[in-house]
Design a protein around this motif. Sequence first.
Motif, PDB file in Angstrom:
ATOM      1  N   LYS A  45       0.800  -1.212   0.000  1.00 38.56           N
ATOM      2  CA  LYS A  45       0.000   0.000   0.000  1.00 38.56           C
ATOM      3  C   LYS A  45       0.839   1.271   0.000  1.00 38.56           C
ATOM      4  CE  LYS A  45      -4.032  -2.065   2.257  1.00 38.56           C
ATOM      5  NZ  LYS A  45      -4.987  -1.971   3.395  1.00 38.56           N
ATOM      6  N   CYS A  46       2.154   1.137  -0.050  1.00 39.35           N
ATOM      7  CA  CYS A  46       3.024   2.312  -0.086  1.00 39.35           C
ATOM      8  C   CYS A  46       2.869   3.013  -1.436  1.00 39.35           C
ATOM      9  CB  CYS A  46       4.472   1.898   0.138  1.00 39.35           C
ATOM     10  SG  CYS A  46       5.627   3.279   0.142  1.00 39.35           S
ATOM     11  N   GLU A  47       2.612   4.315  -1.417  1.00 42.86           N
ATOM     12  CA  GLU A  47       2.379   5.056  -2.657  1.00 42.86           C
ATOM     13  C   GLU A  47       3.583   5.857  -3.115  1.00 42.86           C
ATOM     14  OE1 GLU A  47      -1.126   7.370  -2.967  1.00 42.86           O
ATOM     15  OE2 GLU A  47      -2.463   5.673  -2.640  1.00 42.86           O
ATOM     16  N   THR A  48       4.632   5.926  -2.324  1.00 46.18           N
ATOM     17  CA  THR A  48       5.803   6.704  -2.724  1.00 46.18           C
ATOM     18  C   THR A  48       7.063   5.873  -2.573  1.00 46.18           C
ATOM     19  OG1 THR A  48       6.183   7.649  -0.514  1.00 46.18           O
ATOM     20  CG2 THR A  48       4.706   8.857  -2.000  1.00 46.18           C
ATOM     21  N   LEU A  49       8.069   6.268  -3.288  1.00 41.01           N
ATOM     22  CA  LEU A  49       9.387   5.663  -3.147  1.00 41.01           C
ATOM     23  C   LEU A  49      10.443   6.693  -3.493  1.00 41.01           C
ATOM     24  CD1 LEU A  49      10.071   5.240  -6.333  1.00 41.01           C
ATOM     25  CD2 LEU A  49       9.028   3.011  -6.025  1.00 41.01           C
ATOM     26  N   VAL A  50      11.684   6.374  -3.156  1.00 35.14           N
ATOM     27  CA  VAL A  50      12.807   7.283  -3.388  1.00 35.14           C
ATOM     28  C   VAL A  50      13.507   6.883  -4.681  1.00 35.14           C
ATOM     29  CG1 VAL A  50      15.047   8.095  -2.542  1.00 35.14           C
ATOM     30  CG2 VAL A  50      13.140   7.764  -0.945  1.00 35.14           C
ATOM     31  N   ARG A  51      13.744   7.860  -5.532  1.00 34.92           N
ATOM     32  CA  ARG A  51      14.472   7.645  -6.778  1.00 34.92           C
ATOM     33  C   ARG A  51      15.730   8.506  -6.783  1.00 34.92           C
ATOM     34  NH1 ARG A  51      11.179   5.603 -11.006  1.00 34.92           N
ATOM     35  NH2 ARG A  51      10.401   3.611 -10.216  1.00 34.92           N
ATOM     36  N   LYS A  52      16.795   7.948  -7.340  1.00 30.21           N
ATOM     37  CA  LYS A  52      18.073   8.644  -7.429  1.00 30.21           C
ATOM     38  C   LYS A  52      18.377   9.026  -8.875  1.00 30.21           C
ATOM     39  CE  LYS A  52      20.265   6.147  -3.587  1.00 30.21           C
ATOM     40  NZ  LYS A  52      21.413   5.277  -3.208  1.00 30.21           N
ATOM     41  N   LEU A  53      19.126  10.112  -9.024  1.00 30.61           N
ATOM     42  CA  LEU A  53      19.681  10.474 -10.320  1.00 30.61           C
ATOM     43  C   LEU A  53      21.111   9.973 -10.414  1.00 30.61           C
ATOM     44  CD1 LEU A  53      18.393  14.150 -10.679  1.00 30.61           C
ATOM     45  CD2 LEU A  53      17.357  12.045 -11.552  1.00 30.61           C
ATOM     46  N   ASN A  54      21.687  10.065 -11.590  1.00 29.35           N
ATOM     47  CA  ASN A  54      23.065   9.603 -11.768  1.00 29.35           C
ATOM     48  C   ASN A  54      24.046  10.333 -10.872  1.00 29.35           C
ATOM     49  OD1 ASN A  54      22.269   7.759 -13.692  1.00 29.35           O
ATOM     50  ND2 ASN A  54      22.838   9.035 -15.446  1.00 29.35           N
ATOM     51  N   ASP A  55      23.738  11.594 -10.521  1.00 32.67           N
ATOM     52  CA  ASP A  55      24.654  12.364  -9.676  1.00 32.67           C
ATOM     53  C   ASP A  55      24.414  12.125  -8.187  1.00 32.67           C
ATOM     54  OD1 ASP A  55      22.325  13.767  -9.083  1.00 32.67           O
ATOM     55  OD2 ASP A  55      22.916  15.598 -10.137  1.00 32.67           O
ATOM     56  N   GLY A  56      23.506  11.220  -7.845  1.00 33.19           N
ATOM     57  CA  GLY A  56      23.264  10.864  -6.454  1.00 33.19           C
ATOM     58  C   GLY A  56      22.136  11.605  -5.771  1.00 33.19           C
ATOM     59  N   ARG A  57      21.599  12.647  -6.382  1.00 28.53           N
ATOM     60  CA  ARG A  57      20.483  13.361  -5.774  1.00 28.53           C
ATOM     61  C   ARG A  57      19.279  12.439  -5.636  1.00 28.53           C
ATOM     62  NH1 ARG A  57      19.417  18.408  -9.391  1.00 28.53           N
ATOM     63  NH2 ARG A  57      20.416  17.061 -10.954  1.00 28.53           N
ATOM     64  N   GLU A  58      18.537  12.598  -4.545  1.00 32.56           N
ATOM     65  CA  GLU A  58      17.389  11.745  -4.273  1.00 32.56           C
ATOM     66  C   GLU A  58      16.095  12.551  -4.223  1.00 32.56           C
ATOM     67  OE1 GLU A  58      18.106   9.619  -0.672  1.00 32.56           O
ATOM     68  OE2 GLU A  58      19.522   8.214  -1.615  1.00 32.56           O
ATOM     69  N   PHE A  59      15.025  11.934  -4.704  1.00 32.51           N
ATOM     70  CA  PHE A  59      13.706  12.559  -4.726  1.00 32.51           C
ATOM     71  C   PHE A  59      12.670  11.511  -4.332  1.00 32.51           C
ATOM     72  CE2 PHE A  59      16.384  14.699  -7.760  1.00 32.51           C
ATOM     73  CZ  PHE A  59      16.071  16.050  -7.648  1.00 32.51           C
ATOM     74  N   ARG A  60      11.640  11.950  -3.643  1.00 28.42           N
ATOM     75  CA  ARG A  60      10.526  11.059  -3.347  1.00 28.42           C
ATOM     76  C   ARG A  60       9.407  11.349  -4.338  1.00 28.42           C
ATOM     77  NH1 ARG A  60       8.984   7.433   0.234  1.00 28.42           N
ATOM     78  NH2 ARG A  60      10.902   7.732   1.423  1.00 28.42           N
ATOM     79  N   ILE A  61       8.938  10.293  -4.992  1.00 26.99           N
ATOM     80  CA  ILE A  61       7.892  10.432  -6.006  1.00 26.99           C
ATOM     81  C   ILE A  61       6.761   9.447  -5.722  1.00 26.99           C
ATOM     82  CG2 ILE A  61       9.580  11.151  -7.742  1.00 26.99           C
ATOM     83  CD1 ILE A  61       9.175   8.337  -9.007  1.00 26.99           C
ATOM     84  N   PHE A  62       5.631   9.688  -6.355  1.00 25.02           N
ATOM     85  CA  PHE A  62       4.533   8.734  -6.275  1.00 25.02           C
ATOM     86  C   PHE A  62       4.802   7.580  -7.235  1.00 25.02           C
ATOM     87  CE2 PHE A  62       2.556  12.595  -4.698  1.00 25.02           C
ATOM     88  CZ  PHE A  62       1.873  12.117  -3.583  1.00 25.02           C
ATOM     89  N   LYS A  63       4.532   6.365  -6.769  1.00 26.91           N
ATOM     90  CA  LYS A  63       4.667   5.189  -7.630  1.00 26.91           C
ATOM     91  C   LYS A  63       3.721   4.118  -7.111  1.00 26.91           C
ATOM     92  CE  LYS A  63       6.569   3.116 -11.160  1.00 26.91           C
ATOM     93  NZ  LYS A  63       6.412   3.653 -12.530  1.00 26.91           N
ATOM     94  N   ILE A  64       2.639   3.902  -7.854  1.00 27.01           N
ATOM     95  CA  ILE A  64       1.617   2.945  -7.459  1.00 27.01           C
ATOM     96  C   ILE A  64       1.560   1.847  -8.511  1.00 27.01           C
ATOM     97  CG2 ILE A  64      -0.813   2.605  -6.907  1.00 27.01           C
ATOM     98  CD1 ILE A  64      -0.930   5.606  -6.206  1.00 27.01           C
TER      99      ILE A  64
END
Length: 240
Positions: free
Chosen positions: A185-204
């Motif tokens: 039921k988790c609707e978000t996850l953390v995604r990384k870019l090639n330079d290491g920056r992290e973002f939390r996005i929706f992913k269902i």
Amino acid sequence: MEATTDTSGYLDSALAEQIYYYRARAAEYDQWFLRKGRYDRGDEHTTQWFREVEEVVSELETFAPYGDVLELAGGTGLWTVRLAPVANSMTVVDASPEMIEINSNRLGITPVTYIEHDIFSFQTDRKFDFIFFGFWISHIPSERFSEFWTLIGSLLKPGGCFFFIDGVKDPQSTAIDHVLPDEEKCETLVRKLNDGREFRIFKIFYQPCELQSKLEALGWNSKIRQTDHCFLYGSGSVAS
């Protein structure tokens, strides 16, 4: 009096972060689709991936996009190049100017109308025969799901239809340094870019029968399917 929680501020902030992530990711986005760099899971997986891409492409071609076509979240143009040649008119909406620039460069002289806009607040008096969205439906928070399909209904001409492709929950579909959540039921996850920056996005992640039932409850006739390993795809129209 029982306190109530207003989630609108959180949603707006989270969706703004998601847009910023895709803006920052634009230049490296195609590495994911082409299975390059952090997304290279070996020759066997790559062969399977593109075999299943062609399965969806074949279904899209059989469905036969026509007339005035709208693509939402058009990204770098990987699907725009397939849609534009068969359209009478082609319109692409994306919130990222960086994605739109890459898309435009990919399409070259092919006539396409580009609109830089957040999809959730997008409005137009135009109606379309065919609406396509690739790898977008999984990024819609559950609170905005019904709102999004109301938008689709308002944009379609009578008799118009939609087609989409998205991903399934497969650890090999994402980067080697990404971790998929265990919670269903988790609707978000953390995604990384090639330079290491992290973002939390929706992913269902949806199961075909689950998504088809949700659409039926909103008044849509749809057919949702899944390839062997990688993709969810479907088509439909407003129920008569």
